[in-house]
Design a protein around this motif. Structure first.
Motif, PDB file in Angstrom:
ATOM      1  N   ALA A 147      41.090  46.576  45.983  1.00  0.00           N
ATOM      2  CA  ALA A 147      42.515  46.817  45.750  1.00  0.00           C
ATOM      3  C   ALA A 147      42.766  47.773  44.586  1.00  0.00           C
ATOM      4  CB  ALA A 147      43.236  45.493  45.473  1.00  0.00           C
ATOM      5  N   THR A 148      41.728  48.126  43.835  1.00  0.00           N
ATOM      6  CA  THR A 148      41.915  48.956  42.642  1.00  0.00           C
ATOM      7  C   THR A 148      42.663  50.258  42.908  1.00  0.00           C
ATOM      8  OG1 THR A 148      40.011  48.013  41.509  1.00  0.00           O
ATOM      9  CG2 THR A 148      40.733  50.186  40.774  1.00  0.00           C
ATOM     10  N   GLY A 183      32.630  36.349  42.287  1.00  0.00           N
ATOM     11  CA  GLY A 183      32.206  37.480  43.107  1.00  0.00           C
ATOM     12  C   GLY A 183      33.268  37.876  44.123  1.00  0.00           C
ATOM     13  N   GLU A 184      33.898  36.860  44.747  1.00  0.00           N
ATOM     14  CA  GLU A 184      34.954  37.147  45.724  1.00  0.00           C
ATOM     15  C   GLU A 184      36.154  37.818  45.057  1.00  0.00           C
ATOM     16  OE1 GLU A 184      34.548  33.661  49.096  1.00  0.00           O
ATOM     17  OE2 GLU A 184      35.359  33.113  47.126  1.00  0.00           O
ATOM     18  N   LYS A 185      36.523  37.285  43.874  1.00  0.00           N
ATOM     19  CA  LYS A 185      37.648  37.898  43.156  1.00  0.00           C
ATOM     20  C   LYS A 185      37.326  39.331  42.760  1.00  0.00           C
ATOM     21  CE  LYS A 185      39.418  33.574  41.143  1.00  0.00           C
ATOM     22  NZ  LYS A 185      39.627  32.809  39.888  1.00  0.00           N
ATOM     23  N   TRP A 186      36.102  39.546  42.307  1.00  0.00           N
ATOM     24  CA  TRP A 186      35.703  40.876  41.856  1.00  0.00           C
ATOM     25  C   TRP A 186      35.699  41.874  43.016  1.00  0.00           C
ATOM     26  CZ3 TRP A 186      35.810  43.599  37.782  1.00  0.00           C
ATOM     27  CH2 TRP A 186      35.018  44.735  37.628  1.00  0.00           C
ATOM     28  N   ARG A 187      35.178  41.431  44.170  1.00  0.00           N
ATOM     29  CA  ARG A 187      35.133  42.321  45.340  1.00  0.00           C
ATOM     30  C   ARG A 187      36.548  42.671  45.803  1.00  0.00           C
ATOM     31  NH1 ARG A 187      30.640  39.197  46.703  1.00  0.00           N
ATOM     32  NH2 ARG A 187      31.934  37.749  47.897  1.00  0.00           N
ATOM     33  N   ARG A 203      44.836  44.940  51.508  1.00  0.00           N
ATOM     34  CA  ARG A 203      43.954  44.741  50.343  1.00  0.00           C
ATOM     35  C   ARG A 203      44.696  44.042  49.214  1.00  0.00           C
ATOM     36  NH1 ARG A 203      42.026  47.596  54.313  1.00  0.00           N
ATOM     37  NH2 ARG A 203      39.775  47.938  54.269  1.00  0.00           N
ATOM     38  N   ILE A 204      45.962  44.379  49.033  1.00  0.00           N
ATOM     39  CA  ILE A 204      46.757  43.739  47.977  1.00  0.00           C
ATOM     40  C   ILE A 204      46.976  42.260  48.296  1.00  0.00           C
ATOM     41  CG2 ILE A 204      49.064  43.682  46.938  1.00  0.00           C
ATOM     42  CD1 ILE A 204      49.107  46.709  47.073  1.00  0.00           C
ATOM     43  N   VAL A 205      47.262  41.947  49.563  1.00  0.00           N
ATOM     44  CA  VAL A 205      47.433  40.550  49.981  1.00  0.00           C
ATOM     45  C   VAL A 205      46.134  39.771  49.744  1.00  0.00           C
ATOM     46  CG1 VAL A 205      47.779  39.035  51.971  1.00  0.00           C
ATOM     47  CG2 VAL A 205      49.232  41.044  51.678  1.00  0.00           C
ATOM     48  N   ASP A 206      44.997  40.372  50.077  1.00  0.00           N
ATOM     49  CA  ASP A 206      43.698  39.712  49.917  1.00  0.00           C
ATOM     50  C   ASP A 206      43.426  39.403  48.446  1.00  0.00           C
ATOM     51  OD1 ASP A 206      41.159  38.836  51.159  1.00  0.00           O
ATOM     52  OD2 ASP A 206      40.292  40.431  49.913  1.00  0.00           O
ATOM     53  N   LEU A 207      43.733  40.345  47.568  1.00  0.00           N
ATOM     54  CA  LEU A 207      43.520  40.119  46.140  1.00  0.00           C
ATOM     55  C   LEU A 207      44.410  38.984  45.641  1.00  0.00           C
ATOM     56  CD1 LEU A 207      42.457  40.849  43.322  1.00  0.00           C
ATOM     57  CD2 LEU A 207      44.249  42.602  43.185  1.00  0.00           C
ATOM     58  N   ALA A 208      45.676  38.995  46.019  1.00  0.00           N
ATOM     59  CA  ALA A 208      46.593  37.936  45.587  1.00  0.00           C
ATOM     60  C   ALA A 208      46.117  36.570  46.061  1.00  0.00           C
ATOM     61  CB  ALA A 208      47.999  38.226  46.124  1.00  0.00           C
ATOM     62  N   TYR A 209      45.600  36.502  47.281  1.00  0.00           N
ATOM     63  CA  TYR A 209      45.115  35.232  47.849  1.00  0.00           C
ATOM     64  C   TYR A 209      43.928  34.702  47.042  1.00  0.00           C
ATOM     65  CZ  TYR A 209      43.471  31.864  51.326  1.00  0.00           C
ATOM     66  OH  TYR A 209      43.066  30.723  51.964  1.00  0.00           O
ATOM     67  N   HIS A 210      43.008  35.572  46.664  1.00  0.00           N
ATOM     68  CA  HIS A 210      41.841  35.134  45.897  1.00  0.00           C
ATOM     69  C   HIS A 210      42.208  34.739  44.470  1.00  0.00           C
ATOM     70  CE1 HIS A 210      38.650  35.702  48.774  1.00  0.00           C
ATOM     71  NE2 HIS A 210      39.052  36.936  49.047  1.00  0.00           N
ATOM     72  N   LEU A 211      43.252  35.333  43.922  1.00  0.00           N
ATOM     73  CA  LEU A 211      43.641  35.029  42.548  1.00  0.00           C
ATOM     74  C   LEU A 211      44.356  33.692  42.427  1.00  0.00           C
ATOM     75  CD1 LEU A 211      44.914  38.509  41.259  1.00  0.00           C
ATOM     76  CD2 LEU A 211      42.807  37.340  40.620  1.00  0.00           C
ATOM     77  N   VAL A 212      45.291  33.398  43.329  1.00  0.00           N
ATOM     78  CA  VAL A 212      46.147  32.206  43.159  1.00  0.00           C
ATOM     79  C   VAL A 212      46.147  31.283  44.377  1.00  0.00           C
ATOM     80  CG1 VAL A 212      47.683  33.377  41.532  1.00  0.00           C
ATOM     81  CG2 VAL A 212      48.198  33.477  43.971  1.00  0.00           C
TER      82      VAL A 212
END
Length: 616
Positions: A406-407, A397-401, A266-275
């Motif tokens: 990852a929260t 929406g993708e970033k938010w999900r 989940r952390i990897v997925d969030l980082a990918y969507h952010l940058v």
């Protein structure tokens, strides 16, 4: 971590059964220690009634788990050791070396059995809250060492059935020869000289570091009166009887559960969507992932392995070279020791008797500076090589999900640092709560935990804990001898004569630490050098908190450089790249870390101002 290569022998069934049983007991003891600390936090804040005995009980369980686990690691050849020349030897020479290591291990264990029993019988005190005689705590050293000797009697691969028994008998002769002839053998040499020479020779001969330290300490005491020989086990028995050190197994357990429970993904997925949409986006996602993981696990090796599995294949699929991907992953994983709750910081705090909470606050800015420096280098290389920049920007929406998923994982570093900073719980209690939090997230939120992968994670985490803890224990008599002979004071006088400028002194120490990091694993180097160097820098007017961050930053660089380069070997193995190519690709990232190290060395306010305003 670099380990002695496992043997290929197929030992008899009784040895395998006993190993499995002992491993299970060790895991249960470690989990029981965790449960006791969690109970302490629960009683304090939920029931508003602190219990007097949990700290003693947790330490008691931890000490027994470590010394029983020592036997398991010896049987499996999983103790930490450097690896320099043995893989290059002929098969016959490797076999001779293996026998030599067995005999050296037997000598170390015999020292611990004989003098452990002696010290245990001398102990008259009791644990204040539990009212248990301390001899039962100190009994862990000779019992664990006796079990290790039992495992050493297993046949050595390629030799006759009695080869293991012969190595133990040779160890007995070696012990008595060293004990009786040590004074004559070493002549007028000081205990410190004997200690350093014997220990370093054994370490570079690729004997497991724990046994090299034990034999070196014992050799250093042999010219002294016989009563002094009990000092080895006396210091080892007491070294782990520390509540602060319990943070190590708890954070390692938390990291292991995170990796198998789906939190890391989940952390990897969030980082990918952010940058991920930036030039070199996956490279930037790699760094951001390691920043977020660092705030949870504290273990560079665990982060390197996890992110290499997830990101290196994905980066190659998008056009990044495999050596570059592995190099970046290795360099980024060092952040786990530079951003709280880094295990290196916890170990330094225990060795130097400084505040863990203050170190956690002081290292945040240097850790983020390293992350930014790595990000800049990754961007420059990506621009020159044409990496990345092909992914469309993720929608809101993708970033938010991905953020919502990852929260729970992102709450963990806030809980750890905030809890320690505001005195809600100690660093050790924070580690126990991190483990419970990771367990609950993996089981009920991400639902990635199964009985099989959880059991495997527990065994792996306990093995890593024991490998680290026994070195810390064995380094205690090493440090005692140095202190007894006033070695730090002598070095301080020599360095003061060499230079009166504390910045120049720190630069010289940086060179020493980087050189040491080339050959000695971070934890082993810290337990050897911290007792020597901290009095030196304090006498020169350097804050020990600043120096703790400097020493950790230096030694994690050693995990990226040959011949040790443990993080490079980890990512190269997991990512399927040539280690030689990865070592070449990592040079710019090492240069970036050295620049940040120099800034932290020369500008103490980088570490000390945050401690002044936000520290405990």
């Amino acid at each position: 971590m670099d380990h002695v290569a496992p043997t290929q022998s197929a030992p008899a069934l009784p040895y395998r059964v006993l190993t499995k049983l002992l491993e299970t007991i060790t895991v249960l003891l470690m989990l029981s220690a965790t449960s006791v600390v969690v109970l302490q936090v629960f009683c304090r804040y939920i029931l508003n009634a602190s219990l007097p005995w949990p700290e003693e009980a947790a330490q008691f369980l931890f000490v027994w788990a470590v010394f029983l686990g020592m036997a398991v690691l010896t049987f499996r050849d999983r103790h930490i050791a450097i690896s320099l020349f043995v893989p290059k030897l002929s098969e016959k020479s490797q076999a001779i070396h293996h026998v030599f290591v067995k005999v050296a291990t037997a000598i170390g264990c015999i020292v611990l059995v004989i003098h452990g029993i002696d010290f245990m019988n001398r102990a008259m005190q009791v644990l204040p809250a539990l009212r248990i005689p301390l001899r039962y705590l100190f009994m862990a050293v000779p019992v664990g060492s006796a079990l290790t000797l039992l495992f050493l009697t297993a046949p050595i691969h390629g030799l006759r059935w009695w080869s293991g028994i012969a190595s133990v008998i040779a160890g007995v002769f070696g012990y008595y020869a060293l004990r009786e002839a040590g004074g004559m053998l070493f002549g007028e040499a000081s205990s410190t000289t004997i200690l350093m020479i014997v220990t370093m020779l054994l370490i570079f001969a690729e004997v497991p570091i724990v046994y090299a330290l034990v034999i070196g300490s014992f050799a250093g005491l042999t010219p002294l009166p016989p009563l002094m020989l009990v000092t080895v086990t006396q210091n080892m028995s007491g070294a782990l009887n520390s509540f602060t050190l319990l943070a190590i197994p708890f954070f390692i357990l938390a990291a292991a559960v995170m990796n198998v429970g789906g939190i890391t993904v989940r952390i990897v997925d969030l980082a990918y969507h952010l940058v991920g949409h930036f030039r070199g986006g996956l490279a930037q996602a790699n760094i951001v992932t390691n920043v977020m993981l660092a705030g949870v696990s504290g273990s560079s090796t665990a982060d390197a392995s996890a992110t290499a599995k997830l990101l290196v294949p994905e980066m190659e699929k998008h056009g990044y070279s495999r050596p570059f991907s592995c190099a970046l992953t290795a360099a980024s994983s060092t952040l786990a020791n530079m951003i709280p709750p880094g295990l290196g910081l916890i170990i330094y705090a225990a060795l130097a008797s400084v505040s863990v909470g203050a170190l956690f606050i002081g290292t945040i800015v240097p850790g983020l500076m390293v992350a930014l420096a790595l990000s800049f280098v990754a961007w420059v290389i990506s621009v020159r090589s044409g990496y990345g920049g092909t992914k469309d920007r993720s929608s809101g929406g993708e970033k938010w999900r991905s953020f919502l998923l990852a929260t729970p994982a992102l709450c963990l570093p806030v809980m750890i640092v905030g809890g320690v900073r505001f005195g809600i719980f100690t660093a050790t209690e924070a580690g126990a709560m991190a483990f419970v939090f990771a367990l609950l997230c993996g089981a009920f939120i991400y639902r990635g935990l199964t009985a099989a992968n959880l059991s495997s994670a527990f065994r792996e985490a306990v093995e890593d804990t024991v490998a680290v803890a026994v070195i810390i224990a064995a380094a205690s008599p090493f440090a005692w001898i140095l202190t007894f002979e006033q070695t730090p004071q002598k070095i301080a006088e020599w360095l003061a004569a060499l230079t009166g400028n504390k910045i120049l002194l720190l630069l010289l120490i940086n060179l020493l630490l980087i050189f040491v990091g080339l050959f000695i694993e971070m934890i082993a180097a810290m337990v050897i050098l911290v007792p020597i160097l901290v009095p030196v820098v304090v006498a020169a007017g350097v804050d020990p908190l600043q120096f703790g961050i400097i020493i950790v930053m230096n030694l994690v660089i050693g995990a990226l450089t040959p011949p040790l380069g443990v993080l490079v070997f980890t990512t190269a193995r997991v990512g399927g790249a040539s280690s030689t190519a990865v070592f070449r690709a990592i040079l710019p990232f090492i240069a970036a870390q050295v620049v940040v190290l120099l800034l932290v060395t020369m500008i103490p306010q980088i570490t000390l101002l945050p401690i002044k305003f936000f520290g405990p």
